[in-house]
Design an enzyme around this catalytic site. Sequence first.
Site, PDB file in Angstrom:
ATOM      1  N   LYS A 174       0.881  -1.182   0.000  1.00  0.00           N
ATOM      2  CA  LYS A 174       0.000   0.000   0.000  1.00  0.00           C
ATOM      3  C   LYS A 174       0.911   1.221   0.000  1.00  0.00           C
ATOM      4  CE  LYS A 174      -1.972   3.110   1.873  1.00  0.00           C
ATOM      5  NZ  LYS A 174      -1.778   4.516   1.393  1.00  0.00           N
ATOM      6  N   GLU A 249       9.580   1.996  10.501  1.00  0.00           N
ATOM      7  CA  GLU A 249      10.634   2.952  10.127  1.00  0.00           C
ATOM      8  C   GLU A 249       9.995   4.328  10.166  1.00  0.00           C
ATOM      9  OE1 GLU A 249      13.686   2.430   9.749  1.00  0.00           O
ATOM     10  OE2 GLU A 249      13.958   0.334   9.204  1.00  0.00           O
ATOM     11  N   CYS A 283      13.840  11.134   6.015  1.00  0.00           N
ATOM     12  CA  CYS A 283      13.747  10.762   7.433  1.00  0.00           C
ATOM     13  C   CYS A 283      15.077  10.976   8.145  1.00  0.00           C
ATOM     14  CB  CYS A 283      13.310   9.311   7.550  1.00  0.00           C
ATOM     15  SG  CYS A 283      14.344   8.182   6.597  1.00  0.00           S
ATOM     16  N   GLU A 384       9.924  17.008  14.082  1.00  0.00           N
ATOM     17  CA  GLU A 384      10.322  16.755  12.698  1.00  0.00           C
ATOM     18  C   GLU A 384       9.551  17.681  11.748  1.00  0.00           C
ATOM     19  OE1 GLU A 384       9.003  13.167  10.653  1.00  0.00           O
ATOM     20  OE2 GLU A 384      11.054  12.832   9.951  1.00  0.00           O
TER      21      GLU A 384
HETATM   22  P1  NAD Z   1       2.407   9.043   6.837  1.00  0.00           P
HETATM   23  O1  NAD Z   1       2.569   8.385   8.153  1.00  0.00           O
HETATM   24  O2  NAD Z   1       1.437  10.141   6.722  1.00  0.00           O
HETATM   25  O3  NAD Z   1       1.969   7.972   5.737  1.00  0.00           O
HETATM   26  C1  NAD Z   1       2.766   6.834   5.450  1.00  0.00           C
HETATM   27  C2  NAD Z   1       1.897   5.758   4.852  1.00  0.00           C
HETATM   28  O4  NAD Z   1       1.025   5.271   5.860  1.00  0.00           O
HETATM   29  C3  NAD Z   1       0.996   6.205   3.700  1.00  0.00           C
HETATM   30  O5  NAD Z   1       0.954   5.168   2.746  1.00  0.00           O
HETATM   31  C4  NAD Z   1      -0.349   6.376   4.371  1.00  0.00           C
HETATM   32  O6  NAD Z   1      -1.436   6.239   3.502  1.00  0.00           O
HETATM   33  C5  NAD Z   1      -0.305   5.244   5.383  1.00  0.00           C
HETATM   34  N1  NAD Z   1      -1.154   5.368   6.572  1.00  0.00           N
HETATM   35  C6  NAD Z   1      -1.422   6.470   7.293  1.00  0.00           C
HETATM   36  N2  NAD Z   1      -2.215   6.154   8.344  1.00  0.00           N
HETATM   37  C7  NAD Z   1      -2.423   4.816   8.288  1.00  0.00           C
HETATM   38  C8  NAD Z   1      -3.141   3.886   9.087  1.00  0.00           C
HETATM   39  N3  NAD Z   1      -3.816   4.255  10.183  1.00  0.00           N
HETATM   40  N4  NAD Z   1      -3.144   2.592   8.745  1.00  0.00           N
HETATM   41  C9  NAD Z   1      -2.454   2.176   7.657  1.00  0.00           C
HETATM   42  N5  NAD Z   1      -1.770   3.005   6.853  1.00  0.00           N
HETATM   43  C10 NAD Z   1      -1.745   4.318   7.165  1.00  0.00           C
HETATM   44  O7  NAD Z   1       3.874   9.482   6.389  1.00  0.00           O
HETATM   45  P2  NAD Z   1       4.308  10.315   5.106  1.00  0.00           P
HETATM   46  O8  NAD Z   1       3.897  11.731   5.314  1.00  0.00           O
HETATM   47  O9  NAD Z   1       3.875   9.603   3.890  1.00  0.00           O
HETATM   48  O10 NAD Z   1       5.897  10.195   5.177  1.00  0.00           O
HETATM   49  C11 NAD Z   1       6.708  11.063   5.899  1.00  0.00           C
HETATM   50  C12 NAD Z   1       7.158  10.394   7.172  1.00  0.00           C
HETATM   51  O11 NAD Z   1       7.809   9.163   6.865  1.00  0.00           O
HETATM   52  C13 NAD Z   1       8.182  11.220   7.931  1.00  0.00           C
HETATM   53  O12 NAD Z   1       7.888  11.185   9.305  1.00  0.00           O
HETATM   54  C14 NAD Z   1       9.491  10.491   7.649  1.00  0.00           C
HETATM   55  O13 NAD Z   1      10.491  10.696   8.613  1.00  0.00           O
HETATM   56  C15 NAD Z   1       9.035   9.078   7.573  1.00  0.00           C
HETATM   57  N6  NAD Z   1       9.999   8.256   6.845  1.00  0.00           N
HETATM   58  C16 NAD Z   1      10.760   7.365   7.539  1.00  0.00           C
HETATM   59  C17 NAD Z   1      11.712   6.594   6.879  1.00  0.00           C
HETATM   60  C18 NAD Z   1      12.561   5.584   7.616  1.00  0.00           C
HETATM   61  O14 NAD Z   1      13.117   4.709   6.971  1.00  0.00           O
HETATM   62  N7  NAD Z   1      12.685   5.667   8.933  1.00  0.00           N
HETATM   63  C19 NAD Z   1      11.889   6.746   5.504  1.00  0.00           C
HETATM   64  C20 NAD Z   1      11.087   7.663   4.831  1.00  0.00           C
HETATM   65  C21 NAD Z   1      10.144   8.409   5.510  1.00  0.00           C
END
Ligand code: NAD
Length: 491
Positions: A174, A249, A283, A384
């Site tokens: 997803k 992550e 991230c 962040e």
């Molecule tokens: P987000 O948490 O808004 O969304 C991430 C994914 O989760 C999306 O596909 C979203 O549709 C899904 N999602 C959201 N709520 C959900 C739920 N309740 N159940 C299932 N799926 C759900 O994050 P974003 O804005 O897309 O990405 C940015 C964040 O990701 C930042 O905090 C960044 O630091 C983090 N990030 C971490 C890493 C790592 O490897 N640690 C790498 C890249 C990004």
Amino acid sequence: MQIWKHYINGEWVEPASGEYFDTENPYTGEVWAQVARGNAQDADRAAKAAKAAFEGEWGAMRPTQRGKLLVRLAEIVERESVRLGEMEVRDNGKLMAEMGAQTKYLAEWYRYFGGLADKVEGAVLPCDKPGIFNFTRHEPLGVVGMITAWNSPLLLLAWKLAPALAAGNTAVVKPSEYTSTSSLAFMDLIKEAGIPDGVVNCITGMGLEVGQPLVDHPDVDKITFTGSDVAGQRIYESAAKKIMPVTLELGGKSPNIVFEDADFEAAVMGAISGIFAATGQTCIAGSRLLVQRSIHDKFVKRLVEVAGAATIGDPMSADTHVGPVTTPPQYEKILNYIQVAKEDGAECVLGGKPYTGEGAKGNRFVEPTIFTNVSNDMRIAQEEVFGPILSVIPFDTEEEAISIGNDIVYGLAAGVWTNDIGRAFRMSEKLKAGTVWVNTYRAVSFMSPFGGYKRSGQGRESGQDAIKEFLQVKSVWIAQQTSASNPFVLR
Ligand code: NAD
């Protein structure tokens, strides 16, 4: 206009709702494709397809054969890397220089874990019980739900998919609702590689509408998630209800620490790469720059010079250094944090506003921004931002640098710039982060474990240990002779 359906059991299928949503190019603001808006029915269909594949051909396949298919996939990915990179740029607005390199490099994850597939070995244990043959088996978990963020869709997916498939699991992917298309296009490559239908499925849509039902689905045996700590926590809570393992992550607020003995110019470039590469939407952003007070002013001056000269604009141009912000909410969030930092007393020495100059389109640009006079307890230092906003914090001693560096809820990464080898070892030991870079920053590899301490997550991706995230250990006891001993005591 391209229309993208769900990919379930090897076929492109309409979403149950019949609805699609727009996906736009962050640089131009133009809608260039429509993507299926999934719901619980789609999650159910995909999870059932993945379960059937796990219980069918894929589950019966020998690890060597699985590995060969992953290596074949790696070759196809390499062939398609430019096309995939261009799709990602159209979806997330990051530089082609970065996304093209990523989509080329991600083949290595499939090659590495393809090679590892038939090297997962159990053990024969020298059992203390007489007449017993005891050995361990490492078995796949079953169906793995893979939920990814928008900043590096296919790289984040490779970190999950390659070890999960090598271990013998099947998958429901997803991707982020902002950047679904490259993951969908990837499904055709999986088919071409000869990976059986149903082994990898891809459903798209909003987190709460289709992601959450996937997490809650009874046929899903594990979730591996990359995204914000807020969504990660919610998924962790949902997983707890099923006693389901998760890999998380999450976000970061990484300290990038510069000592007075460092190679000055290399450290400046390291600081710039830590926060302005990928427009800060990474991230591992080194968003807290800790600079030893003796070089602080000179260092800030040079930073402002280099960051101030960055070319802002078209992410497809090889001359661009800083591209647009990917999503409208993210753009608003970044501008809001600039305001918060100013109100809290930080001094803005570069940028601090939207960029509207040459090369700007689509109202989604923020100037590279540097704040000084930041104390580590300010919101701009603790939360962040996920944008091109750097907080510079001075320090005097090594102990103080460690204390400030660790004074944060996150622990994804840290950088250290020094020419003192003893200090390099001490700092790498004392910093509470899953990755510590010394005299480099933002380096990752398929063979090196990656993951967070503290609120940055749990579990590791990449490297040999990553495959264990997708395996469970079974202990098998075979008695060489039957015995009718007292059944009411432990044997
Ligand atoms: P987000 O948490 O808004 O969304 C991430 C994914 O989760 C999306 O596909 C979203 O549709 C899904 N999602 C959201 N709520 C959900 C739920 N309740 N159940 C299932 N799926 C759900 O994050 P974003 O804005 O897309 O990405 C940015 C964040 O990701 C930042 O905090 C960044 O630091 C983090 N990030 C971490 C890493 C790592 O490897 N640690 C790498 C890249 C990004």
